[in-house]
Design an enzyme around this catalytic site. Structure first.
Site, mmCIF file in Angstrom:
data_model
loop_
_atom_site.group_PDB
_atom_site.id
_atom_site.type_symbol
_atom_site.label_atom_id
_atom_site.label_comp_id
_atom_site.label_asym_id
_atom_site.label_seq_id
_atom_site.Cartn_x
_atom_site.Cartn_y
_atom_site.Cartn_z
ATOM 1 N N ALA A 1 -41.500 -14.209 11.443
ATOM 2 C CA ALA A 1 -41.913 -13.673 10.146
ATOM 3 C C ALA A 1 -42.682 -12.375 10.312
ATOM 4 C CB ALA A 1 -42.768 -14.694 9.409
ATOM 5 N N SER B 1 -49.297 -5.173 3.439
ATOM 6 C CA SER B 1 -47.936 -4.753 3.100
ATOM 7 C C SER B 1 -47.891 -3.388 2.431
ATOM 8 C CB SER B 1 -47.294 -5.767 2.160
ATOM 9 O OG SER B 1 -46.027 -5.288 1.734
ATOM 10 N N HIS C 1 -45.566 -2.641 0.520
ATOM 11 C CA HIS C 1 -45.083 -2.893 -0.848
ATOM 12 C C HIS C 1 -46.253 -3.013 -1.828
ATOM 13 C CE1 HIS C 1 -40.727 -3.234 -0.272
ATOM 14 N NE2 HIS C 1 -41.022 -3.712 0.942
ATOM 15 N N ASP D 1 -37.409 -1.426 -1.142
ATOM 16 C CA ASP D 1 -36.248 -1.867 -0.383
ATOM 17 C C ASP D 1 -35.020 -1.566 -1.238
ATOM 18 O OD1 ASP D 1 -37.964 -2.863 1.547
ATOM 19 O OD2 ASP D 1 -37.967 -4.895 0.700
ATOM 20 N N GLU E 1 -35.562 -1.433 9.829
ATOM 21 C CA GLU E 1 -35.297 -1.784 8.426
ATOM 22 C C GLU E 1 -34.690 -0.578 7.718
ATOM 23 O OE1 GLU E 1 -38.544 -3.500 6.256
ATOM 24 O OE2 GLU E 1 -38.682 -5.237 7.587
ATOM 25 N N HIS F 1 -35.789 0.040 3.970
ATOM 26 C CA HIS F 1 -37.177 0.168 3.507
ATOM 27 C C HIS F 1 -37.621 1.630 3.544
ATOM 28 C CE1 HIS F 1 -41.518 -1.352 3.233
ATOM 29 N NE2 HIS F 1 -41.658 -0.089 3.599
HETATM 30 ZN ZN LIG Z 1 -39.665 -3.458 2.495
#
Ligand SMILES: [Zn+2]
Length: 242
Positions: free
Chosen positions: A138, A148, A150, A157, A206, A209
């Site tokens: 994780a 985060s 975010h 994303d 990623e 992202h």
């Molecule tokens: Zn993300």
């Protein structure tokens, strides 16, 4: 145009040699990171610590302060979205323009998979990853609450409308993924977790992202070729939590 004259005396050689030594001393005096950053861009212009700064850096060593911080200018995105999507106003405007330009040029669509996530929604996001992958797995893919990007309201994303590679590394090979990798900087975004930089960012590749940092910084990152915000600002590698 100036031409180079051959050296005609020992004196000229001595001048040349002392110049070379001075140049070497100068090079030695310049901090290592300056070699990869352009000279005319002010890298101290915005705070890296203030959660309201467009340059704030959240990573495994840098939780948001306060950890339950909420941006005050979140707006609903006017683009296709899988989950209700909000970002801070300047980031939202940039996303709208970026998606529209992509559609105009390719006839294809992009959508928001996930954008702003509050502290409490990150609690459930992170916990569901722990349930699936265990804590170690994780931590490579999802931030702990308070850590985060975010939660800054500046990260999104992105996935392909009708595509099958949502939140998977194969997104990099889609038309959307390729176009973003090439053009997102023009809209003020950076690919935050690039390939081969896990030791620096703390996260696996990623390709979906993207982080809004504004066009000035995004351009300088693009021009200098520095791939991570950590490296660019001379911050320690954020491989893992302390
Ligand atoms: Zn993300």
């Amino acid at each position: 145009m100036r031409s180079l004259r051959p050296f005609s005396s020992a004196g000229a050689l001595a001048v040349l040699a002392s110049g070379a030594i001075a140049a070497m001393l100068l090079v030695g005096a310049v901090p290592a990171q300056a070699a990869t950053a352009s000279a005319d861009f002010d890298r101290t212009k915005h705070s890296l610590d203030d959660p309201a700064s467009s340059w704030v850096i959240a990573n495994k060593l840098r939780p948001l302060q306060p950890t339950n911080w909420v941006p005050d200018d979140l707006v609903r995105l006017k683009v296709p979205q899988v989950y209700d999507a909000y970002l801070r106003k300047p980031a939202a405007k940039a996303v709208t323009r970026m998606f529209a330009d992509f559609q105009k040029k390719t006839g294809l669509g992009m959508q928001s998979q996930s954008a702003y996530r509050s502290y409490s929604s990150q609690v459930s996001t992170y916990n569901s990853w722990v349930d699936t992958l265990g804590q170690e797995g994780a931590d490579l893919t999802s931030a702990r609450p308070g850590y985060s990007e975010h939660q800054t309201g500046l990260a999104i994303d992105i996935s392909a409308v009708g595509g099958s590679c949502s939140l998977r590394s194969c997104f990099a090979d889609t038309k959307q993924g390729k176009w973003l990798a090439k053009h997102a900087w023009e809209y003020g975004f950076v690919l935050r977790y690039p390939q081969g930089k896990t030791k620096i960012t703390g996260y696996e590749f990623e390709p979906w992202h993207y982080r809004f940092v504004g066009t000035g910084l995004a351009r300088d990152l693009h021009e200098t070729g520095v791939k991570t915000l950590e490296k660019y600002f001379g911050l320690p590698n954020a491989t893992d939590y302390e």
